[in-house]
Design an enzyme around this catalytic site. Structure first.
Site, PDB file in Angstrom:
ATOM      1  N   HIS A 177       3.927   0.838  -3.460  1.00 41.17           N
ATOM      2  CA  HIS A 177       3.359   0.425  -2.138  1.00 41.17           C
ATOM      3  C   HIS A 177       4.576   0.610  -2.006  1.00 41.17           C
ATOM      4  CE1 HIS A 177      -0.632   0.590  -2.866  1.00 41.17           C
ATOM      5  NE2 HIS A 177      -0.582   0.164  -3.644  1.00 41.17           N
TER       6      HIS A 177
ATOM      7  N   GLU B 222       1.654  -6.968  -2.623  1.00 37.79           N
ATOM      8  CA  GLU B 222       1.225  -5.936  -3.847  1.00 37.79           C
ATOM      9  C   GLU B 222       3.015  -5.560  -4.303  1.00 37.79           C
ATOM     10  OE1 GLU B 222      -1.048  -2.344  -6.290  1.00 37.79           O
ATOM     11  OE2 GLU B 222      -1.621  -2.873  -4.432  1.00 37.79           O
TER      12      GLU B 222
ATOM     13  N   HIS C   2       1.661  -1.591 -10.633  1.00 39.27           N
ATOM     14  CA  HIS C   2       0.866  -1.793  -9.581  1.00 39.27           C
ATOM     15  C   HIS C   2       0.332  -3.081  -9.887  1.00 39.27           C
ATOM     16  CE1 HIS C   2       0.674   1.758  -6.614  1.00 39.27           C
ATOM     17  NE2 HIS C   2       1.210   2.542  -8.506  1.00 39.27           N
TER      18      HIS C   2
ATOM     19  N   GLU D 273      -2.056  -1.578 -14.504  1.00 35.91           N
ATOM     20  CA  GLU D 273      -2.405  -2.590 -13.080  1.00 35.91           C
ATOM     21  C   GLU D 273      -1.848  -4.376 -13.791  1.00 35.91           C
ATOM     22  OE1 GLU D 273      -3.519  -1.621  -9.926  1.00 35.91           O
ATOM     23  OE2 GLU D 273      -4.722  -0.387  -9.897  1.00 35.91           O
TER      24      GLU D 273
END
Length: 227
Positions: free
Chosen positions: A9, A23, A76, A141
């Site tokens: 992102h 995030e 992430h 993640e």
């Protein structure tokens, strides 16, 4: 060895949001620290971004392909009501791609287990940055931003440091990187701000950061804080 670390992102895309966290901020902190640790082990580390920049998914993969890196790692933070850590490789991948990811996963999952968070497993998915990169790649993640317990840990700089170290150790084991060259008296990045504060406050002289502390020194520092 040449690696590409991808902070997920960025810019106009905050990624998952929850509990006062975004995030994009967490992924950048983790990515830069992982890269720093790998550089200390002699790796040539590249980044898809080093600031709050928006990038298309395809541009991230293109950057890795153009640089000719040996491994692509995308960082992430999860969301959706779960908890814990999981990792992904591209659907149908095997061989070195799976072997590298499995080693990294084991190191990181161990840190989550220490704080009572789940190992959600090693998975596969048709994700763009995994599909479009030409080299072995994985996407990690690190916890759920919308889960209170996960988020509290993600706000802890010490926990983020342990995740970065675990990730770098996994990559190092997978690719046979040398041990980091650390000066004996070097202050760890995560402790530098605290050291500067202690020196400015007259609590400590800031020397011997890696040495064990004696009771006399603890008494003296507590006394100085009280004064």
């Amino acid at each position: 060895m040449k690696f590409m670390i991808d902070a997920g992102h960025g810019g106009k895309d905050p990624g998952a949001v929850g509990n006062g966290l975004q995030e994009k901020d967490l992924t950048l902190k983790l990515a830069l620290r992982i890269g720093e640790l790998l550089t200390a082990r002699g790796a040539d580390v590249r980044y898809t971004r080093t600031n709050d920049l928006f990038l298309e998914l395809s541009d991230r993969a293109k950057a890795a392909n153009a640089a000719g890196v040996q491994y692509f790692l995308s960082v992430h933070i999860n969301a959706g009501g779960g908890s814990g850590f999981e990792s992904f490789t591209y659907t149908g991948s095997s061989g070195a791609t799976s072997a590298y990811r499995n080693l990294i996963h084991r190191h990181v999952a161990a840190e989550f287990s220490k704080v009572g968070l789940s190992d959600r497993g090693q998975k596969q998915a048709n994700l763009a940055v995994l599909r479009e990169t030409k080299m072995p790649a994985a996407l990690l993640e690190y916890g759920f931003i919308d889960n209170g317990k996960d988020a509290a840990l993600l706000k802890d700089s010490g926990f983020l440091e342990r995740l970065a170290v675990a990730t770098a150790n996994g990559v190092a084991e997978a690719f046979g990187l040398q041990a980091p060259q650390v000066k004996e008296d070097a202050v760890s990045d995560w402790a530098r701000e605290a050291q500067e504060w202690a020196v400015a406050a007259g609590i400590s002289d800031g020397t011997r950061p890696k040495d064990p502390v004696t009771r006399e020194e603890i008494w003296t520092m507590l006394y100085r804080m009280r004064k």
